[in-house]
Design a protein around this motif. Structure first.
Motif, PDB file in Angstrom:
ATOM      1  N   MET A  12     -38.940 -27.623  11.115  1.00  0.00           N
ATOM      2  CA  MET A  12     -37.699 -27.704  11.880  1.00  0.00           C
ATOM      3  C   MET A  12     -36.911 -28.928  11.420  1.00  0.00           C
ATOM      4  O   MET A  12     -37.443 -30.020  11.329  1.00  0.00           O
ATOM      5  CB  MET A  12     -38.035 -27.792  13.363  1.00  0.00           C
ATOM      6  N   ARG A  13     -35.663 -28.735  11.150  1.00  0.00           N
ATOM      7  CA  ARG A  13     -34.826 -29.813  10.639  1.00  0.00           C
ATOM      8  C   ARG A  13     -34.104 -30.515  11.779  1.00  0.00           C
ATOM      9  O   ARG A  13     -33.530 -29.885  12.648  1.00  0.00           O
ATOM     10  CB  ARG A  13     -33.816 -29.245   9.662  1.00  0.00           C
ATOM     11  N   ARG A  14     -34.100 -31.816  11.766  1.00  0.00           N
ATOM     12  CA  ARG A  14     -33.420 -32.613  12.790  1.00  0.00           C
ATOM     13  C   ARG A  14     -32.125 -33.192  12.213  1.00  0.00           C
ATOM     14  O   ARG A  14     -32.088 -33.612  11.065  1.00  0.00           O
ATOM     15  CB  ARG A  14     -34.297 -33.773  13.256  1.00  0.00           C
ATOM     16  N   TYR A  15     -31.094 -33.188  13.033  1.00  0.00           N
ATOM     17  CA  TYR A  15     -29.804 -33.724  12.626  1.00  0.00           C
ATOM     18  C   TYR A  15     -29.479 -34.924  13.497  1.00  0.00           C
ATOM     19  O   TYR A  15     -29.851 -34.971  14.665  1.00  0.00           O
ATOM     20  CB  TYR A  15     -28.698 -32.680  12.802  1.00  0.00           C
ATOM     21  N   PRO A  16     -28.730 -35.911  12.963  1.00  0.00           N
ATOM     22  CA  PRO A  16     -28.284 -37.027  13.804  1.00  0.00           C
ATOM     23  C   PRO A  16     -27.394 -36.508  14.929  1.00  0.00           C
ATOM     24  O   PRO A  16     -26.757 -35.462  14.799  1.00  0.00           O
ATOM     25  CB  PRO A  16     -27.474 -37.903  12.850  1.00  0.00           C
ATOM     26  N   LYS A  17     -27.344 -37.244  16.038  1.00  0.00           N
ATOM     27  CA  LYS A  17     -26.526 -36.843  17.174  1.00  0.00           C
ATOM     28  C   LYS A  17     -25.082 -36.617  16.720  1.00  0.00           C
ATOM     29  O   LYS A  17     -24.506 -37.440  16.024  1.00  0.00           O
ATOM     30  CB  LYS A  17     -26.571 -37.917  18.258  1.00  0.00           C
ATOM     31  N   GLY A  18     -24.513 -35.493  17.124  1.00  0.00           N
ATOM     32  CA  GLY A  18     -23.144 -35.158  16.760  1.00  0.00           C
ATOM     33  C   GLY A  18     -23.043 -34.286  15.519  1.00  0.00           C
ATOM     34  O   GLY A  18     -21.967 -33.812  15.186  1.00  0.00           O
ATOM     35  N   TYR A  19     -24.165 -34.069  14.819  1.00  0.00           N
ATOM     36  CA  TYR A  19     -24.166 -33.238  13.622  1.00  0.00           C
ATOM     37  C   TYR A  19     -25.068 -32.039  13.857  1.00  0.00           C
ATOM     38  O   TYR A  19     -26.210 -32.175  14.275  1.00  0.00           O
ATOM     39  CB  TYR A  19     -24.674 -34.017  12.414  1.00  0.00           C
ATOM     40  N   GLY A  20     -24.558 -30.867  13.557  1.00  0.00           N
ATOM     41  CA  GLY A  20     -25.365 -29.674  13.748  1.00  0.00           C
ATOM     42  C   GLY A  20     -25.526 -29.342  15.224  1.00  0.00           C
ATOM     43  O   GLY A  20     -24.902 -29.937  16.091  1.00  0.00           O
ATOM     44  N   GLY A  21     -26.372 -28.388  15.504  1.00  0.00           N
ATOM     45  CA  GLY A  21     -26.617 -28.036  16.896  1.00  0.00           C
ATOM     46  C   GLY A  21     -25.439 -27.328  17.528  1.00  0.00           C
ATOM     47  O   GLY A  21     -24.601 -26.751  16.855  1.00  0.00           O
ATOM     48  N   GLU A  22     -25.373 -27.392  18.856  1.00  0.00           N
ATOM     49  CA  GLU A  22     -24.325 -26.695  19.592  1.00  0.00           C
ATOM     50  C   GLU A  22     -23.094 -27.569  19.775  1.00  0.00           C
ATOM     51  O   GLU A  22     -23.210 -28.776  19.943  1.00  0.00           O
ATOM     52  CB  GLU A  22     -24.859 -26.290  20.972  1.00  0.00           C
ATOM     53  N   ARG A  23     -21.940 -26.924  19.775  1.00  0.00           N
ATOM     54  CA  ARG A  23     -20.684 -27.626  20.010  1.00  0.00           C
ATOM     55  C   ARG A  23     -20.408 -27.655  21.499  1.00  0.00           C
ATOM     56  O   ARG A  23     -20.643 -26.694  22.205  1.00  0.00           O
ATOM     57  CB  ARG A  23     -19.533 -26.911  19.317  1.00  0.00           C
ATOM     58  N   ARG A  24     -19.860 -28.787  21.950  1.00  0.00           N
ATOM     59  CA  ARG A  24     -19.473 -28.888  23.358  1.00  0.00           C
ATOM     60  C   ARG A  24     -18.147 -28.178  23.568  1.00  0.00           C
ATOM     61  O   ARG A  24     -17.287 -28.161  22.699  1.00  0.00           O
ATOM     62  CB  ARG A  24     -19.324 -30.352  23.773  1.00  0.00           C
ATOM     63  N   ASP A  25     -18.004 -27.610  24.753  1.00  0.00           N
ATOM     64  CA  ASP A  25     -16.774 -26.972  25.165  1.00  0.00           C
ATOM     65  C   ASP A  25     -15.659 -28.029  25.195  1.00  0.00           C
ATOM     66  O   ASP A  25     -15.897 -29.160  25.642  1.00  0.00           O
ATOM     67  CB  ASP A  25     -16.983 -26.380  26.565  1.00  0.00           C
ATOM     68  N   PRO A  26     -14.444 -27.707  24.714  1.00  0.00           N
ATOM     69  CA  PRO A  26     -13.358 -28.694  24.736  1.00  0.00           C
ATOM     70  C   PRO A  26     -13.105 -29.285  26.118  1.00  0.00           C
ATOM     71  O   PRO A  26     -12.816 -30.479  26.239  1.00  0.00           O
ATOM     72  CB  PRO A  26     -12.143 -27.905  24.247  1.00  0.00           C
ATOM     73  N   GLU A  27     -13.216 -28.480  27.163  1.00  0.00           N
ATOM     74  CA  GLU A  27     -13.015 -29.016  28.518  1.00  0.00           C
ATOM     75  C   GLU A  27     -14.084 -30.040  28.867  1.00  0.00           C
ATOM     76  O   GLU A  27     -13.819 -31.022  29.551  1.00  0.00           O
ATOM     77  CB  GLU A  27     -12.992 -27.891  29.558  1.00  0.00           C
ATOM     78  N   GLN A  28     -15.308 -29.835  28.372  1.00  0.00           N
ATOM     79  CA  GLN A  28     -16.382 -30.803  28.619  1.00  0.00           C
ATOM     80  C   GLN A  28     -16.105 -32.109  27.880  1.00  0.00           C
ATOM     81  O   GLN A  28     -16.354 -33.191  28.401  1.00  0.00           O
ATOM     82  CB  GLN A  28     -17.737 -30.228  28.198  1.00  0.00           C
ATOM     83  N   VAL A  29     -15.572 -32.014  26.667  1.00  0.00           N
ATOM     84  CA  VAL A  29     -15.214 -33.207  25.907  1.00  0.00           C
ATOM     85  C   VAL A  29     -14.152 -34.000  26.668  1.00  0.00           C
ATOM     86  O   VAL A  29     -14.250 -35.229  26.803  1.00  0.00           O
ATOM     87  CB  VAL A  29     -14.710 -32.839  24.493  1.00  0.00           C
ATOM     88  N   LYS A  30     -13.137 -33.320  27.202  1.00  0.00           N
ATOM     89  CA  LYS A  30     -12.080 -33.978  27.978  1.00  0.00           C
ATOM     90  C   LYS A  30     -12.656 -34.633  29.225  1.00  0.00           C
ATOM     91  O   LYS A  30     -12.323 -35.769  29.564  1.00  0.00           O
ATOM     92  CB  LYS A  30     -10.998 -32.982  28.384  1.00  0.00           C
ATOM     93  N   ARG A  31     -13.523 -33.892  29.924  1.00  0.00           N
ATOM     94  CA  ARG A  31     -14.138 -34.400  31.158  1.00  0.00           C
ATOM     95  C   ARG A  31     -14.977 -35.651  30.866  1.00  0.00           C
ATOM     96  O   ARG A  31     -14.883 -36.663  31.560  1.00  0.00           O
ATOM     97  CB  ARG A  31     -15.015 -33.297  31.766  1.00  0.00           C
ATOM     98  N   ASP A  32     -15.782 -35.589  29.810  1.00  0.00           N
ATOM     99  CA  ASP A  32     -16.611 -36.736  29.439  1.00  0.00           C
ATOM    100  C   ASP A  32     -15.751 -37.922  29.014  1.00  0.00           C
ATOM    101  O   ASP A  32     -16.073 -39.070  29.338  1.00  0.00           O
ATOM    102  CB  ASP A  32     -17.566 -36.361  28.302  1.00  0.00           C
ATOM    103  N   GLY A  33     -14.665 -37.652  28.294  1.00  0.00           N
ATOM    104  CA  GLY A  33     -13.762 -38.731  27.883  1.00  0.00           C
ATOM    105  C   GLY A  33     -13.176 -39.456  29.073  1.00  0.00           C
ATOM    106  O   GLY A  33     -13.066 -40.693  29.082  1.00  0.00           O
ATOM    107  N   TRP A  34     -12.796 -38.710  30.092  1.00  0.00           N
ATOM    108  CA  TRP A  34     -12.243 -39.320  31.304  1.00  0.00           C
ATOM    109  C   TRP A  34     -13.301 -40.127  32.030  1.00  0.00           C
ATOM    110  O   TRP A  34     -13.091 -41.275  32.406  1.00  0.00           O
ATOM    111  CB  TRP A  34     -11.658 -38.246  32.213  1.00  0.00           C
ATOM    112  N   ARG A  35     -14.460 -39.538  32.235  1.00  0.00           N
ATOM    113  CA  ARG A  35     -15.513 -40.185  33.017  1.00  0.00           C
ATOM    114  C   ARG A  35     -16.127 -41.383  32.308  1.00  0.00           C
ATOM    115  O   ARG A  35     -16.455 -42.376  32.944  1.00  0.00           O
ATOM    116  CB  ARG A  35     -16.609 -39.175  33.351  1.00  0.00           C
ATOM    117  N   GLU A  36     -16.281 -41.298  30.996  1.00  0.00           N
ATOM    118  CA  GLU A  36     -16.969 -42.358  30.257  1.00  0.00           C
ATOM    119  C   GLU A  36     -16.033 -43.414  29.682  1.00  0.00           C
ATOM    120  O   GLU A  36     -16.406 -44.578  29.585  1.00  0.00           O
ATOM    121  CB  GLU A  36     -17.795 -41.740  29.127  1.00  0.00           C
ATOM    122  N   GLN A  37     -14.823 -43.014  29.292  1.00  0.00           N
ATOM    123  CA  GLN A  37     -13.921 -43.928  28.594  1.00  0.00           C
ATOM    124  C   GLN A  37     -12.604 -44.184  29.310  1.00  0.00           C
ATOM    125  O   GLN A  37     -11.835 -45.036  28.894  1.00  0.00           O
ATOM    126  CB  GLN A  37     -13.615 -43.388  27.188  1.00  0.00           C
TER     127      GLN A  37
END
Length: 65
Positions: free
Chosen positions: A1-26
């Motif tokens: 099984m191949r591992r990728y650094p965080k943010g590379y590969g794997g599943e993409r986050r929903d754009p609304e989730q990215v917006k929500r996280d940006g507001w809450r975290e930044q």
């Protein structure tokens, strides 16, 4: 099984989730000027704020639906 650094590969986050996280975290707010969840006065305020901070938009035919 191949591992990728965080943010590379794997599943993409929903754009609304990215917006929500940006507001809450930044404290970064991303709003489309034609977001139908907003009332007309709220959309107008978004347009006014965008124009004040970044200048007038050249292309008014952009749809974010």
């Amino acid at each position: 099984m191949r591992r990728y650094p965080k943010g590379y590969g794997g599943e993409r986050r929903d754009p609304e989730q990215v917006k929500r996280d940006g507001w809450r975290e930044q404290g970064v707010l991303v709003i489309a000027e034609d977001d139908q969840r907003l009332t007309w006065p709220e959309r107008e305020l978004v347009k006014q704020l965008g124009s004040k901070l970044y200048g007038k938009r050249s292309g008014k035919d952009v749809c974010h639906g």
